[in-house]
Design a protein around this motif. Structure first.
Motif, mmCIF file in Angstrom:
data_model
loop_
_atom_site.group_PDB
_atom_site.id
_atom_site.type_symbol
_atom_site.label_atom_id
_atom_site.label_comp_id
_atom_site.label_asym_id
_atom_site.label_seq_id
_atom_site.Cartn_x
_atom_site.Cartn_y
_atom_site.Cartn_z
ATOM 1 N N LEU A 20 -9.727 -1.993 -4.485
ATOM 2 C CA LEU A 20 -8.518 -2.240 -3.700
ATOM 3 C C LEU A 20 -8.079 -3.697 -3.687
ATOM 4 O O LEU A 20 -7.012 -4.008 -3.174
ATOM 5 C CB LEU A 20 -8.727 -1.755 -2.258
ATOM 6 N N GLN A 21 -8.885 -4.585 -4.224
ATOM 7 C CA GLN A 21 -8.557 -6.010 -4.153
ATOM 8 C C GLN A 21 -7.267 -6.342 -4.878
ATOM 9 O O GLN A 21 -6.965 -5.691 -5.882
ATOM 10 C CB GLN A 21 -9.707 -6.843 -4.694
ATOM 11 N N PRO A 22 -6.514 -7.314 -4.408
ATOM 12 C CA PRO A 22 -6.688 -7.979 -3.120
ATOM 13 C C PRO A 22 -6.293 -7.025 -1.993
ATOM 14 O O PRO A 22 -5.335 -6.276 -2.116
ATOM 15 C CB PRO A 22 -5.734 -9.168 -3.196
ATOM 16 N N THR A 23 -7.033 -7.058 -0.912
ATOM 17 C CA THR A 23 -6.806 -6.114 0.173
ATOM 18 C C THR A 23 -6.930 -6.807 1.516
ATOM 19 O O THR A 23 -7.256 -7.982 1.589
ATOM 20 C CB THR A 23 -7.768 -4.913 0.045
ATOM 21 N N LYS A 24 -6.662 -6.047 2.552
ATOM 22 C CA LYS A 24 -6.728 -6.570 3.910
ATOM 23 C C LYS A 24 -7.671 -5.695 4.735
ATOM 24 O O LYS A 24 -7.984 -4.561 4.355
ATOM 25 C CB LYS A 24 -5.344 -6.568 4.549
ATOM 26 N N ASN A 25 -8.075 -6.230 5.871
ATOM 27 C CA ASN A 25 -8.958 -5.482 6.764
ATOM 28 C C ASN A 25 -8.375 -4.110 7.096
ATOM 29 O O ASN A 25 -9.096 -3.114 7.094
ATOM 30 C CB ASN A 25 -9.185 -6.250 8.075
ATOM 31 N N SER A 26 -7.080 -4.054 7.390
ATOM 32 C CA SER A 26 -6.475 -2.794 7.820
ATOM 33 C C SER A 26 -6.545 -1.729 6.728
ATOM 34 O O SER A 26 -6.758 -0.553 7.015
ATOM 35 C CB SER A 26 -5.028 -3.013 8.246
ATOM 36 N N ILE A 130 4.576 3.231 4.925
ATOM 37 C CA ILE A 130 5.335 2.775 3.749
ATOM 38 C C ILE A 130 5.397 1.254 3.718
ATOM 39 O O ILE A 130 5.190 0.624 2.676
ATOM 40 C CB ILE A 130 6.757 3.375 3.749
ATOM 41 N N ARG A 131 5.659 0.648 4.858
ATOM 42 C CA ARG A 131 5.732 -0.824 4.944
ATOM 43 C C ARG A 131 4.396 -1.436 4.506
ATOM 44 O O ARG A 131 4.368 -2.390 3.726
ATOM 45 C CB ARG A 131 6.081 -1.255 6.369
ATOM 46 N N GLU A 132 3.296 -0.888 4.994
ATOM 47 C CA GLU A 132 1.976 -1.412 4.630
ATOM 48 C C GLU A 132 1.694 -1.194 3.146
ATOM 49 O O GLU A 132 1.131 -2.064 2.470
ATOM 50 C CB GLU A 132 0.886 -0.758 5.484
ATOM 51 N N ALA A 133 2.090 -0.054 2.606
ATOM 52 C CA ALA A 133 1.908 0.211 1.174
ATOM 53 C C ALA A 133 2.691 -0.803 0.342
ATOM 54 O O ALA A 133 2.173 -1.346 -0.640
ATOM 55 C CB ALA A 133 2.342 1.638 0.837
ATOM 56 N N ALA A 138 2.873 -5.639 -2.980
ATOM 57 C CA ALA A 138 3.396 -6.996 -3.189
ATOM 58 C C ALA A 138 2.239 -7.988 -3.317
ATOM 59 O O ALA A 138 2.281 -8.893 -4.154
ATOM 60 C CB ALA A 138 4.332 -7.385 -2.042
ATOM 61 N N ASN A 139 1.196 -7.808 -2.504
ATOM 62 C CA ASN A 139 0.018 -8.671 -2.609
ATOM 63 C C ASN A 139 -0.650 -8.546 -3.973
ATOM 64 O O ASN A 139 -1.257 -9.497 -4.461
ATOM 65 C CB ASN A 139 -0.998 -8.339 -1.515
ATOM 66 N N LYS A 140 -0.544 -7.376 -4.573
ATOM 67 C CA LYS A 140 -1.128 -7.146 -5.896
ATOM 68 C C LYS A 140 -0.218 -7.678 -7.002
ATOM 69 O O LYS A 140 -0.582 -7.683 -8.163
ATOM 70 C CB LYS A 140 -1.402 -5.653 -6.098
ATOM 71 N N GLY A 141 0.989 -8.098 -6.637
ATOM 72 C CA GLY A 141 1.901 -8.693 -7.604
ATOM 73 C C GLY A 141 2.702 -7.706 -8.417
ATOM 74 O O GLY A 141 3.358 -8.095 -9.388
ATOM 75 N N VAL A 142 2.714 -6.430 -8.060
ATOM 76 C CA VAL A 142 3.458 -5.443 -8.839
ATOM 77 C C VAL A 142 4.770 -5.045 -8.172
ATOM 78 O O VAL A 142 5.575 -4.338 -8.763
ATOM 79 C CB VAL A 142 2.607 -4.183 -9.156
ATOM 80 N N VAL A 143 4.971 -5.481 -6.945
ATOM 81 C CA VAL A 143 6.210 -5.230 -6.211
ATOM 82 C C VAL A 143 6.711 -6.569 -5.707
ATOM 83 O O VAL A 143 5.917 -7.417 -5.307
ATOM 84 C CB VAL A 143 5.961 -4.253 -5.029
ATOM 85 N N GLU A 144 8.013 -6.759 -5.749
ATOM 86 C CA GLU A 144 8.572 -7.984 -5.186
ATOM 87 C C GLU A 144 9.377 -7.645 -3.950
ATOM 88 O O GLU A 144 10.085 -6.636 -3.896
ATOM 89 C CB GLU A 144 9.405 -8.741 -6.210
ATOM 90 N N LYS A 145 9.243 -8.493 -2.955
ATOM 91 C CA LYS A 145 10.030 -8.370 -1.729
ATOM 92 C C LYS A 145 11.273 -9.217 -1.917
ATOM 93 O O LYS A 145 11.186 -10.404 -2.192
ATOM 94 C CB LYS A 145 9.220 -8.863 -0.534
#
Length: 169
Positions: A20-26, A130-133, A138-145
């Motif tokens: 799952l990296q990069p990931t968050k606690n949640s 959906i927001r968290e997904a 975005a954190n993985k760099g495959v989606v841009e906000k």
């Protein structure tokens, strides 16, 4: 701690951190069925301290040793041709299926939610899911906000340059 000292549960959870990296606690809390981020932090510190670190954005990443021990492919990898492989949980997989391409108009969280529900696969996520997904992708760099009045999202790369693999739950 040596890798031989890891329990089956620790080894499995270490694999989740790698995948799952990069990931968050949640995200890990959801995956592991824990109450929240503080339980995840406690677990990581008490059981997997030598196998993870936090990057400059405070995202959880696995060490190289963790990937070797777990035998799990990292959450993101690059192919020789420059394309990217991303391994994601089920909801993120479906979000990537419906998300606008990099050269299309970006979609709002609600637009992505409606598109995922329209897949007619029995999915009924909520806005927060959906927001968290989208944030995780975005954190993985495959989606841009794309910052407008309302945040919208689209792929950060050509769909042809992205291979998506769904992780087993």
């Amino acid at each position: 701690m040596t890798d031989g000292d890891l329990t089956d549960e620790e080894r499995e959870r270490l694999g989740d951190v790698v995948a799952l990296q990069p990931t968050k606690n949640s995200e890990l809390a959801d995956r592991w069925g824990l109450e929240g981020g503080s339980e995840v932090h406690s677990y990581l510190e008490n059981h997997l301290k030598d196998y993870y670190f936090r990057d400059e954005n405070s995202l959880i990443r696995a060490t190289e040793e963790a990937a070797e021990i777990s035998g799990v492919d990292p959450g993101i990898s690059e192919n020789d041709d420059g394309s990217r492989v991303v391994r994601v949980p089920d909801l993120q997989y479906h979000v990537l299926r419906v998300l606008a391409d990099e050269d299309e108009e970006p979609q709002s969280v609600v637009g992505v939610l409606q598109a995922v529900r329209a897949l007619d696969e029995g999915l009924d996520p909520d806005n927060d899911g959906i927001r968290e997904a989208l944030r995780s992708l975005a954190n993985k760099g495959v989606v841009e906000k794309v910052q407008l009045t309302v945040p919208t999202y689209r792929l950060a790369m050509s769909r042809d340059d992205l291979q998506v693999e769904r992780l087993d739950d």
